[in-house]
Design a protein around this motif. Structure first.
Motif, short mmCIF file in Angstrom:
data_model
loop_
_atom_site.label_atom_id
_atom_site.label_comp_id
_atom_site.label_asym_id
_atom_site.label_seq_id
_atom_site.Cartn_x
_atom_site.Cartn_y
_atom_site.Cartn_z
N GLU A 55 -110.54 -44.10 -14.12
CA GLU A 55 -111.44 -45.06 -14.75
C GLU A 55 -111.84 -44.58 -16.14
N PHE A 56 -111.96 -45.55 -17.05
CA PHE A 56 -112.43 -45.30 -18.41
C PHE A 56 -113.40 -46.42 -18.75
N GLN A 57 -114.49 -46.07 -19.42
CA GLN A 57 -115.37 -47.11 -19.95
C GLN A 57 -116.14 -46.57 -21.14
N ILE A 58 -116.64 -47.50 -21.94
CA ILE A 58 -117.43 -47.10 -23.09
C ILE A 58 -118.90 -47.34 -22.79
N ASP A 59 -119.73 -46.61 -23.50
CA ASP A 59 -121.17 -46.78 -23.43
C ASP A 59 -121.70 -46.56 -24.84
N VAL A 60 -122.81 -47.17 -25.15
CA VAL A 60 -123.45 -46.97 -26.44
C VAL A 60 -124.86 -46.45 -26.17
N GLU A 61 -125.15 -45.27 -26.72
CA GLU A 61 -126.48 -44.69 -26.59
C GLU A 61 -127.00 -44.37 -27.99
N ASN A 62 -128.14 -44.96 -28.32
CA ASN A 62 -128.76 -44.76 -29.64
C ASN A 62 -127.78 -45.03 -30.78
N GLY A 63 -126.99 -46.07 -30.65
CA GLY A 63 -126.05 -46.44 -31.69
C GLY A 63 -124.79 -45.59 -31.74
N GLN A 64 -124.64 -44.65 -30.81
CA GLN A 64 -123.47 -43.77 -30.77
C GLN A 64 -122.56 -44.17 -29.62
N LEU A 65 -121.27 -44.21 -29.89
CA LEU A 65 -120.27 -44.58 -28.90
C LEU A 65 -119.94 -43.38 -28.02
N ILE A 66 -119.97 -43.60 -26.72
CA ILE A 66 -119.66 -42.55 -25.74
C ILE A 66 -118.54 -43.06 -24.84
N TYR A 67 -117.58 -42.18 -24.57
CA TYR A 67 -116.50 -42.51 -23.65
C TYR A 67 -116.76 -41.84 -22.32
N GLU A 68 -116.67 -42.60 -21.24
CA GLU A 68 -116.84 -42.08 -19.89
C GLU A 68 -115.50 -42.15 -19.17
N ILE A 69 -115.09 -41.04 -18.60
CA ILE A 69 -113.79 -40.94 -17.93
C ILE A 69 -113.98 -40.34 -16.54
N SER A 70 -113.34 -40.95 -15.54
CA SER A 70 -113.31 -40.39 -14.19
C SER A 70 -111.87 -39.98 -13.89
N MET A 71 -111.72 -38.79 -13.32
CA MET A 71 -110.40 -38.27 -12.97
C MET A 71 -110.40 -37.84 -11.51
N ILE A 72 -109.36 -38.25 -10.79
CA ILE A 72 -109.20 -37.86 -9.40
C ILE A 72 -108.19 -36.73 -9.31
N ASN A 73 -108.59 -35.67 -8.65
CA ASN A 73 -107.71 -34.53 -8.40
C ASN A 73 -107.32 -34.59 -6.92
N THR A 74 -106.07 -34.99 -6.66
CA THR A 74 -105.62 -35.17 -5.27
C THR A 74 -105.44 -33.83 -4.55
N LYS A 75 -105.24 -32.75 -5.29
CA LYS A 75 -105.08 -31.43 -4.66
C LYS A 75 -106.40 -30.94 -4.08
N ASP A 76 -107.49 -31.19 -4.80
CA ASP A 76 -108.82 -30.71 -4.37
C ASP A 76 -109.64 -31.81 -3.68
#
Length: 178
Positions: A55-76
């Protein structure tokens, strides 16, 4: 009663105007040539961290762009959630948790992507084709026996969504909506 209805219509119009003004602000932040594009940030995360982006999504906090990323590790059997500054790709926050039951649909899609020896960024490129739209959200999912990438995009014409079948490497017209 008529006054109440007119007041409601005026307030609705103002709310709609504010929502319309929010889109150009997000579009402007995403168009900033000083920031990393979502695609570049996704590629950087794929090279730096273990697992597959789900998953990837953007967020804006105090006028600053933030990228949020979720990663699945199938080994762990873990899911890592990251937040990065769009300006320079610097890590803000990282959280690692065990996969839970509600992650199973994303996990199915991640396993198929791995089986096909394809990365999230490669899938995005295929799904977007020659589009100049900016990514607001991208998420792997599995429903009705189909693993797919759901994309929420924005361009000068507004927001729109598409779905892309991972296995057959093609858009899903039944899941295409605006």
């Amino acid at each position: 009663m008529a006054r109440w209805f007119i007041s409601l219509m005026l307030l609705s119009g103002l709310a709609g105007a504010n929502a319309a003004q929010a889109n150009p602000a997000v579009l402007e932040l995403l168009s900033d040539s000083q920031s990393l594009t979502p695609q570049k940030m996704i590629q950087q995360a794929e090279k730096t961290y273990p697992g597959v982006i789900s998953e990837f999504q953007i967020d804006v906090e105090n006028g600053q762009l933030i990228y949020e990323i979720s990663m699945i590790n199938t080994k762990d059997d873990t899911i890592s959630e990251f937040e990065f500054w769009a300006k320079d790709g610097r890590l803000i926050r990282q959280k690692v948790e065990a996969l839970e039951a509600d992650d199973k649909d994303e996990l199915k899609a991640v396993r198929l992507l791995k089986e096909m020896e394809q990365s999230f960024s490669q899938l995005l490129k295929l799904a977007m084709g020659d589009s100049n739209a900016h990514i607001l959200e991208a998420q792997l999912d599995h429903d009705l026996g189909i693993s797919y990438l759901e994309l929420k995009l924005i361009d000068a014409n507004g927001k729109h969504k598409i779905a892309f079948d991972i296995e057959n490497q093609r858009p899903l017209p039944l899941l295409k909506w605006d």
